[in-house]
Design an enzyme around this catalytic site. Structure first.
Site, mmCIF file in Angstrom:
data_model
loop_
_atom_site.group_PDB
_atom_site.id
_atom_site.type_symbol
_atom_site.label_atom_id
_atom_site.label_comp_id
_atom_site.label_asym_id
_atom_site.label_seq_id
_atom_site.Cartn_x
_atom_site.Cartn_y
_atom_site.Cartn_z
ATOM 1 N N CYS A 103 26.530 -16.465 13.652
ATOM 2 C CA CYS A 103 26.024 -17.948 12.631
ATOM 3 C C CYS A 103 26.526 -18.645 11.507
ATOM 4 O O CYS A 103 27.115 -17.335 10.294
ATOM 5 C CB CYS A 103 24.690 -18.054 12.522
ATOM 6 S SG CYS A 103 23.789 -19.948 11.661
ATOM 7 N N GLU A 133 20.549 -9.016 10.764
ATOM 8 C CA GLU A 133 20.850 -9.748 9.577
ATOM 9 C C GLU A 133 21.049 -9.370 8.154
ATOM 10 O O GLU A 133 21.788 -8.938 7.847
ATOM 11 C CB GLU A 133 20.100 -11.345 9.614
ATOM 12 C CG GLU A 133 20.771 -12.370 8.938
ATOM 13 C CD GLU A 133 20.230 -13.688 8.678
ATOM 14 O OE1 GLU A 133 20.194 -14.335 7.401
ATOM 15 O OE2 GLU A 133 19.083 -13.902 9.200
#
EC number: 1.17.7.4
Length: 316
Positions: A103, A133
């Site tokens: 992303c 993440e």
């Protein structure tokens, strides 16, 4: 029963982009086979099951490096959550073809950490332990990035410099992050703060905070591994004051939750397929506590309806 359809809800652009990248990879006959996704492309099992039908293999495990050790050939797709430079280097050393679906908001945080390391900073990173993440973010500079999840983690944290940057996982509760940042400022008054809650996460949380308070119950449609989905349920309970349950799909709804409920709010995590959410809304819309014929909760959405459509390139 009245349905409060919280808006915005569901897919964010980072999730859609990642899925389109993976679908295009499946259609690209020039890519070495097999094609693997290093972890869940997004945290939703319906999505990973749909990709299995596309011929893409999802491999999950404790860390990206450990998953990579299972792969000897083919193509590897890095998920929307991002990966560390060490993972990219290992894939290169193994001769694997790589596709990066990280992303853009996550990439921005990685770039920030790299820039601050070059300036001699240490970084306090607020995130969920064992989530991919933070794993990728800490891996950018493991010698100077300190992962914390809750206030207790601060008690033993010592940093050998006054040059400190504080940032965070993009899918955290913005209220939790704010409270932790306030605690950090008390202990490290020279710290600089760079809140990185992505806009999609922020507006979805704010929508729940503002719209769920009129409901008796909130249903959050999202995978159990989806941090942003779990945070939406948390926001409903802690900010809007409305009891919330997270369900992966319509089959997980418990009828006892609906007893005495007149208004039910529905939202969905950023990685939840729209057809799955629509099926939940359709069930609640027709549900009648006095009519057993309306009680069936069976997921009927076919896997081929889960993934976004992509244009097939015509062969020259």
């Amino acid at each position: 029963m009245k349905i409060v359809k919280i808006s915005p809800r569901g897919y964010c652009y980072g999730v859609v982009d990642a899925m389109v990248i993976a679908r295009n990879a499946a259609l690209d006959k020039s890519l070495p086979r097999p094609i693997y996704i290093l972890g869940m492309i997004v945290h939703n099992k319906h999505v990973t099951d749909a990709f299995e039908e596309d011929g893409i293999i999802t491999l999950d495990g404790p860390s990206r490096l450990e998953i990579l050790d299972k792969i000897d050939s083919g193509t590897v797709i890095f998920t929307a959550h991002g990966v560390s430079p060490e993972v990219k280097q290992r894939a290169k050393e193994k001769g694997l073809t790589t596709i990066d679906a990280t992303c853009p908001d996550v990439t921005k945080t990685h770039d920030l950490i790299e820039a601050k390391k070059a300036e001699g900073y240490h970084v306090i990173y607020i995130g969920k332990k064992n989530h991919p993440e933070p794993e990728g973010a800490v891996g950018i500079a493991p010698d100077i990035v300190h992962l914390i999840e809750k206030a207790d983690d601060l008690k033993t944290l010592e940093i050998p410099t006054d040059k400190i940057l504080v940032t965070n996982q993009t899918t955290m509760s913005q209220w939790d992050v704010q409270h932790l940042m306030e605690d950090i400022q008390k202990k490290f008054p020279t710290a600089e703060f760079h809140k990185e809650i992505c806009l999609a996460t922020q507006v979805r949380q704010e929508a729940v905070a503002k719209q769920a308070d009129v409901a008796d119950l909130t249903i959050v449609v999202g995978d159990p591994k989806s941090n942003n989905s779990n945070r939406l349920a948390q926001v409903s309970q802690e900010i809007a004051g409305t009891t919330a349950y997270r369900v992966a799909d319509v089959s997980e709804i418990q009828l006892e939750w609906l007893q005495g409920v007149e208004n039910v709010a529905v939202t969905a995590g950023a990685s939840t397929p729209t057809p799955i959410t629509k099926e939940v809304i359709a069930f609640l819309d027709q549900y009648d506590p006095m009519n057993p014929a309306t009680w069936d909760r069976i997921r009927k959405v076919p896997l081929q309806k889960i993934l976004p459509r992509v244009k097939v390139k015509k062969e020259q």
